[in-house]
Design a protein around this motif. Sequence first.
Motif, PDB file in Angstrom:
ATOM      1  N   LEU A 173       0.800  -1.220   0.000  1.00  0.00           N
ATOM      2  CA  LEU A 173       0.000   0.000   0.000  1.00  0.00           C
ATOM      3  C   LEU A 173       0.841   1.282   0.000  1.00  0.00           C
ATOM      4  CD1 LEU A 173      -2.911  -1.013   2.391  1.00  0.00           C
ATOM      5  CD2 LEU A 173      -2.792  -1.159  -0.080  1.00  0.00           C
ATOM      6  N   ARG A 174       1.998   1.235   0.632  1.00  0.00           N
ATOM      7  CA  ARG A 174       2.808   2.443   0.722  1.00  0.00           C
ATOM      8  C   ARG A 174       3.106   2.999  -0.675  1.00  0.00           C
ATOM      9  NH1 ARG A 174       8.839   3.092   3.344  1.00  0.00           N
ATOM     10  NH2 ARG A 174       9.140   5.210   2.610  1.00  0.00           N
ATOM     11  N   TYR A 175       3.565   2.121  -1.567  1.00  0.00           N
ATOM     12  CA  TYR A 175       3.946   2.612  -2.897  1.00  0.00           C
ATOM     13  C   TYR A 175       2.758   2.684  -3.859  1.00  0.00           C
ATOM     14  CZ  TYR A 175       8.685   2.447  -1.249  1.00  0.00           C
ATOM     15  OH  TYR A 175       9.814   2.703  -0.530  1.00  0.00           O
ATOM     16  N   SER A 176       1.781   1.810  -3.670  1.00  0.00           N
ATOM     17  CA  SER A 176       0.619   1.899  -4.570  1.00  0.00           C
ATOM     18  C   SER A 176      -0.121   3.219  -4.354  1.00  0.00           C
ATOM     19  CB  SER A 176      -0.311   0.702  -4.369  1.00  0.00           C
ATOM     20  OG  SER A 176      -0.888   0.749  -3.100  1.00  0.00           O
ATOM     21  N   SER A 177      -0.082   3.728  -3.112  1.00  0.00           N
ATOM     22  CA  SER A 177      -0.776   5.002  -2.866  1.00  0.00           C
ATOM     23  C   SER A 177      -0.066   6.154  -3.581  1.00  0.00           C
ATOM     24  CB  SER A 177      -0.894   5.267  -1.371  1.00  0.00           C
ATOM     25  OG  SER A 177       0.378   5.218  -0.785  1.00  0.00           O
ATOM     26  N   MET A 178       1.238   6.010  -3.821  1.00  0.00           N
ATOM     27  CA  MET A 178       1.938   7.067  -4.567  1.00  0.00           C
ATOM     28  C   MET A 178       1.497   7.054  -6.038  1.00  0.00           C
ATOM     29  SD  MET A 178       5.679   6.809  -2.870  1.00  0.00           S
ATOM     30  CE  MET A 178       5.857   6.832  -1.093  1.00  0.00           C
ATOM     31  N   TYR A 179       1.340   5.850  -6.572  1.00  0.00           N
ATOM     32  CA  TYR A 179       0.816   5.764  -7.945  1.00  0.00           C
ATOM     33  C   TYR A 179      -0.616   6.281  -8.007  1.00  0.00           C
ATOM     34  CZ  TYR A 179       4.779   3.006  -9.589  1.00  0.00           C
ATOM     35  OH  TYR A 179       6.027   2.592  -9.965  1.00  0.00           O
ATOM     36  N   LEU A 180      -1.334   6.062  -6.926  1.00  0.00           N
ATOM     37  CA  LEU A 180      -2.731   6.503  -6.869  1.00  0.00           C
ATOM     38  C   LEU A 180      -2.821   8.018  -7.090  1.00  0.00           C
ATOM     39  CD1 LEU A 180      -5.562   5.446  -6.267  1.00  0.00           C
ATOM     40  CD2 LEU A 180      -5.153   5.860  -3.856  1.00  0.00           C
ATOM     41  N   ILE A 181      -1.852   8.754  -6.531  1.00  0.00           N
ATOM     42  CA  ILE A 181      -1.884  10.214  -6.663  1.00  0.00           C
ATOM     43  C   ILE A 181      -1.790  10.603  -8.140  1.00  0.00           C
ATOM     44  CG2 ILE A 181      -0.611  12.345  -6.120  1.00  0.00           C
ATOM     45  CD1 ILE A 181       0.208  10.879  -3.465  1.00  0.00           C
ATOM     46  N   SER A 182      -0.855   9.953  -8.862  1.00  0.00           N
ATOM     47  CA  SER A 182      -0.712  10.319 -10.280  1.00  0.00           C
ATOM     48  C   SER A 182      -1.946   9.907 -11.079  1.00  0.00           C
ATOM     49  CB  SER A 182       0.555   9.709 -10.870  1.00  0.00           C
ATOM     50  OG  SER A 182       0.528   8.320 -10.728  1.00  0.00           O
ATOM     51  N   LEU A 183      -2.526   8.766 -10.713  1.00  0.00           N
ATOM     52  CA  LEU A 183      -3.721   8.323 -11.445  1.00  0.00           C
ATOM     53  C   LEU A 183      -4.897   9.261 -11.180  1.00  0.00           C
ATOM     54  CD1 LEU A 183      -3.468   4.454 -10.986  1.00  0.00           C
ATOM     55  CD2 LEU A 183      -3.157   5.727 -13.100  1.00  0.00           C
ATOM     56  N   LEU A 184      -5.002   9.735  -9.949  1.00  0.00           N
ATOM     57  CA  LEU A 184      -6.087  10.683  -9.639  1.00  0.00           C
ATOM     58  C   LEU A 184      -5.898  11.985 -10.419  1.00  0.00           C
ATOM     59  CD1 LEU A 184      -6.478  10.174  -5.768  1.00  0.00           C
ATOM     60  CD2 LEU A 184      -8.120   9.565  -7.548  1.00  0.00           C
ATOM     61  N   ALA A 185      -4.631  12.409 -10.552  1.00  0.00           N
ATOM     62  CA  ALA A 185      -4.361  13.642 -11.311  1.00  0.00           C
ATOM     63  C   ALA A 185      -4.783  13.470 -12.769  1.00  0.00           C
ATOM     64  CB  ALA A 185      -2.878  13.997 -11.206  1.00  0.00           C
ATOM     65  N   VAL A 186      -4.440  12.312 -13.332  1.00  0.00           N
ATOM     66  CA  VAL A 186      -4.828  12.050 -14.735  1.00  0.00           C
ATOM     67  C   VAL A 186      -6.351  11.985 -14.844  1.00  0.00           C
ATOM     68  CG1 VAL A 186      -4.743  10.343 -16.602  1.00  0.00           C
ATOM     69  CG2 VAL A 186      -2.680  10.856 -15.301  1.00  0.00           C
ATOM     70  N   TRP A 187      -6.964  11.374 -13.863  1.00  0.00           N
ATOM     71  CA  TRP A 187      -8.439  11.231 -13.884  1.00  0.00           C
ATOM     72  C   TRP A 187      -9.107  12.608 -13.932  1.00  0.00           C
ATOM     73  CZ3 TRP A 187     -11.912   9.347  -9.276  1.00  0.00           C
ATOM     74  CH2 TRP A 187     -13.150   8.922  -9.771  1.00  0.00           C
ATOM     75  N   ILE A 188      -8.646  13.499 -13.082  1.00  0.00           N
ATOM     76  CA  ILE A 188      -9.233  14.850 -13.040  1.00  0.00           C
ATOM     77  C   ILE A 188      -8.969  15.571 -14.374  1.00  0.00           C
ATOM     78  CG2 ILE A 188      -9.062  17.114 -11.902  1.00  0.00           C
ATOM     79  CD1 ILE A 188      -8.525  15.459  -9.289  1.00  0.00           C
ATOM     80  N   LEU A 189      -7.759  15.375 -14.895  1.00  0.00           N
ATOM     81  CA  LEU A 189      -7.427  15.994 -16.182  1.00  0.00           C
ATOM     82  C   LEU A 189      -8.362  15.492 -17.291  1.00  0.00           C
ATOM     83  CD1 LEU A 189      -5.279  17.799 -17.653  1.00  0.00           C
ATOM     84  CD2 LEU A 189      -4.031  15.684 -18.133  1.00  0.00           C
TER      85      LEU A 189
END
Lengths: 452, 223
Positions: A421-437
């Motif tokens: 979870l520690r590192y998957s949550s970091m990827y989550l941030i970038s995916l959320l940014a792309v999602w909003i974009l």
Amino acid sequence: MEDSTIITLISLGVTFLFMLGTPVLLVIFYWVVGCSFVIGLPLDNTGAEMLNVFNKGFALLAMPLFILTGDLINKSGIARRLSDFAYSCLGWLRGGLAMAAIGACGLFAAISGSNSATTATIGSMLHPEMVKGGYDERFAAATAAAGGTVGIIIPPSIIFIVYGFLMNLPISELFVAGIIPGILMVLGMMVTCFIICTINGWGFLIKLSFMRVLKTAIGAWLGFFAIGLVLWGIYTGKFSPTEAAGVTVGFCIIVGLISYPLNKMMGAALDAPIEEKSISSMFVVEGFTGFDIPSIVVRSAQITGILAPLIAVSVVMQQVLSAMGAQETIGAFVTSMGGYYPVLFTSMAMVFVAGMILESLPVTIILAPILAPIAASVGVDPIHFSVIFLVGASIGFITPPYGLNLYVASGVTGVPYFRLLRYSSMYLISLLAVWILVALTPELALWLLPAR
Amino acid sequence: MSIWADAATIVTATLRGDIDFQVVNAYRSEAAWLVFGPLTLLGGYLVYRLYRAVPWLEQNLERTIVVWSYIVMAAIIFFGVIQRFLLSGQPAWSTTIPPLIFMIMAWYGCSFNVRLRTHLSFNEFRTNFSPTGQIAVLTLDAALWLGFCIIVVTTVSREVVRAYSNFQIVLGTDNIMQWWFLLTVPVAFMMMAGRVLENLFEDWGNYRNGDPVVKQAIIGGDV
């Protein structure tokens, strides 16, 4: 006791079952059975739907076929060649192997259409190499889990098929609309990967060599051909998505069967470094024999045997929700938010929360028929909304507590679930940014579509 | 008619293959639960005994069904496209039979996954339970699976009988009956009930012997 109280108790009861580890299929099924009793819906409807989901449409057939494609390209060695190519292109950057894993996920996703197949294949193939290459094992496993999310956005995609099937939208247009958002997801995760690896100093750098890139590109030609075949067939309308899946399966089987004897004849050493391989040997992949086909198919059948029943019960769940008037209630709530952006962001929040506790197929089957008409009513293009919805659903693959890719990555790499979870949550941030974009820029989804 | 009379009608008429309007009504009644509930459990137990007696079937029966249905389904679609491009057209049934084969593959695959315990679930808490807690939740799972099997066998049997009595033909064919395909689903669920019993007996055996009760299952692992 009022019906609403009983339904709340049933919902709490099945949530308790879920927390106890009861399979999601049963959790949904018993919710359906309980609620059917309360609202007086005959159980025969449930039984009929167990058959009708499959009988009603040809489109859903693309799902098992694209899962099989994933296993065939893995076994034939095409997936390995695609990841070699990605590594040749990105290995000179800090974190190059991890970025190559994400790139390979994108390429694999362009032939297969399954997130779990993508995560399982790339994770089992590149996780040991990443650990050997000095990456943290948790990061390596999280990379495979996050990379797998693009499996259902870059076409062909199982979830787009289900969405199109449910919402009566052209699946080929949905596929095309997923291309740019899928690429953005890959790029977003690569940026995260680069930052994490640069901070931690992970990975050994290899020199960017034109010859190596050329050789691996030649080695991956069958993969590129398969990608081209799928996209060309769907884009030009020569095949339906289901037929494209059937053609790709046929292509992969023919390639695998022809390559095996050719590869043996050429005596190519599979583990030899790229530099030592001749260009001619790169044209042929490992392949497989006819005797290998049942074992490949049985792996695909296992995944299909999990997902297809889940689709069936989720369809019934959606019907029960409709019969209970949930559509109106949720619709009224979302509509009360106001105009275009409030509706859009409320829908996204609902998809995100649902993705945390449910698999993407039930999320899609249950929420899409409710949210899509509301989004359309405030002016969101249906194809654009489908992409927003499904990028959100794909993010659900790495959101705890129920992130399917995290389970698959944990299973194939042996890294415990919670340690990912520690590192998957970091990827989550970038995916959320792309999602909003993607949500704020309809052109990203609609630009490649033929003039409508 | 009384529930017992309806149950008797279901059994006798089905065995005779003599399905008329009255029988279809008997199937629609509550009597169907009386017949198919015990029948599912009995069928499941017989499947379990069969698997014990013939281990080859235990290893290969579902596997063979899913592999061949997968291959046949893919082949029909692939050759349908080839026929369309190279010949003048493709047979109409090439788009109507594959979904029915997919249905077969899906439910036998579901049963296969019951045995492999690979249906998606959130196991994080369960793995930390004591052995007694683990066997309790596994027994609960088994009960829920058996209930699932009974409900589906009963309700789908009604659909099969309806298709049979209406002479429903697979679209695009002249004489292929839909019920031939639909009938495979209750059979798949009886086999699933057999798998549930097999897992349950195995779990209790592990519990009594002090062996680990909940084991990590890998989706897409070696099957």
